[in-house]
Design an enzyme around this catalytic site. Structure first.
Site: not given
Ligand code: 13P
Length: 252
Positions: A9-11, A95, A97, A167, A173, A213, A234-235
C-alpha cells in the site's frame, strides 16, 4: 490451501514517474513465480503508469479506494469500472486511515465492497482496533462488528473471493508490530466469525493478511504462522528491496 498474498500500500507517496521506477524495480526483483501473489497499490494518479509496467508480469495492480456508485456527480471520486478499465484487479477498502480521517464507516465499507465485487475487483477489506479499544479489552468485539458490517448482505460465494486485512491501528507506521501470537490469535478469531456467518468451508478459504509495521526482519516469523495468509505492507513497500524481501518471506 490458501495462496499467500503480499500487497504494497503506497498510500499518498510517489509521483507517477517515481511510481514507475519503483514498479520497474519490483518487477525486476520478483520476476520468478514462487507460489505467492504480489500486488502493488499506488495512488490513483500513478495507476495507469504502474499498470503499464506490471502488465504481463506476475505483479497485480490494486487501487486504495473507490466509490460505490457506477458513475455520477461525485466530484473527486473514482468508480469500480474506472479501476477495472485501467487494469486494476484489487482494491483496498476501509483502511483505518480512511476510517480515521475521511469518515469511512462499516456501512460505506460494505457498499464499496459490494460495488467492487460486482465489477470483478477483489476487495482487500481492512479491519482492526485502536490502542484504546485493545486496552479496554474490546479488540475482538470491535473487529467482529467491523466484519459483520463489511460483509453484510454478501453471499458466501462473494465472501470466498474477497481478502481481509487485519491491521491493528496501533501497529500502523509505528514500528510496533503485533507479536506473531497476537496476530495469529486475532486471525483465528476473524476466521471463526466468518465461519459463524458464512460456514466453515468459506471461512477456511478466505485469506486474511496482517498489516502494521511489517518489515523484512519480522516478516518470516509473522508469515510463518498458519493463520496469516500474507501481508499488507505500508512503509516497507516504498522500496523494492525491502518489499521483495517481505514477499520472499511468504514462500512456503
Ligand atoms: P506500515 O507498514 O507503514 O505500518 O503501514 C501498514 C499499512 O497501513 C498498510 O496498509
Amino acid at each position: 490451501m490458501r495462496t499467500p498474498l503480499i500487497a504494497g500500500n503506497w498510500k499518498m507517496y510517489k509521483t507517477s514517474s517515481e511510481a514507475t521506477a519503483l514498479a520497474e524495480a519490483v518487477v525486476r526483483a520478483l520476476s520468478t513465480p514462487d507460489g505467492t501473489q504480489v500486488v502493488v497499490c499506488p495512488p490513483f494518479t500513478a495507476l495507469a503508469a504502474v499498470g503499464r509496467v506490471v502488465a504481463g508480469s506476475r505483479i497485480g495492480l490494486g487501487a486504495q479506494d473507490l466509490h460505490w456508485a457506477k458513475e455520477g456527480a461525485y466530484t473527486g471520486e473514482v468508480s469500480a469500472e474506472m479501476l477495472r478499465d485501467i487494469g486494476c484487479r484489487y482494491v483496498i477498502i476501509g483502511h483505518s486511515e480512511r476510517r480515521q480521517y475521511f469518515g469511512e464507516t462499516d456501512e460505506s465499507v460494505n457498499k464499496k465492497s459490494c460495488a467492487a465485487l460486482a465489477s470483478n475487483l477483489i476487495p482487500i477489506i481492512c479491519i482492526g482496533e485502536t490502542l484504546a479499544e485493545r486496552e479496554a479489552g474490546r479488540a475482538y468485539a470491535v473487529v467482529e462488528t467491523q466484519i459483520k458490517g463489511a460483509l453484510s448482505g454478501l453471499t458466501p460465494e462473494q465472501v470466498q473471493q474477497l481478502i481481509l486485512a487485519y491491521e491493528p491501528v496501533w501497529a500502523i507506521g509505528t514500528g510496533q508490530t503485533a507479536t506473531p501470537g497476537q496476530a495469529e490469535e486475532m486471525h483465528a478469531h476473524i476466521r471463526k466469525t466468518i465461519a459463524l456467518l458464512f460456514g466453515a468451508e468459506i471461512a477456511h478459504g478466505v485469506r486474511i493478511l496482517y498489516g502494521g509495521s511489517v518489515k523484512p526482519d519480522n516478516a518470516k516469523e509473522l508469515l510463518g504462522r498458519s493463520e496469516i495468509d500474507g501481508a499488507l505492507v505500508g512503509g516497507a513497500s516504498l522500496q523494492a528491496d525491502s518489499f521483495a524481501a517481505i514477499a520472499k518471506a511468504a514462500i512456503r
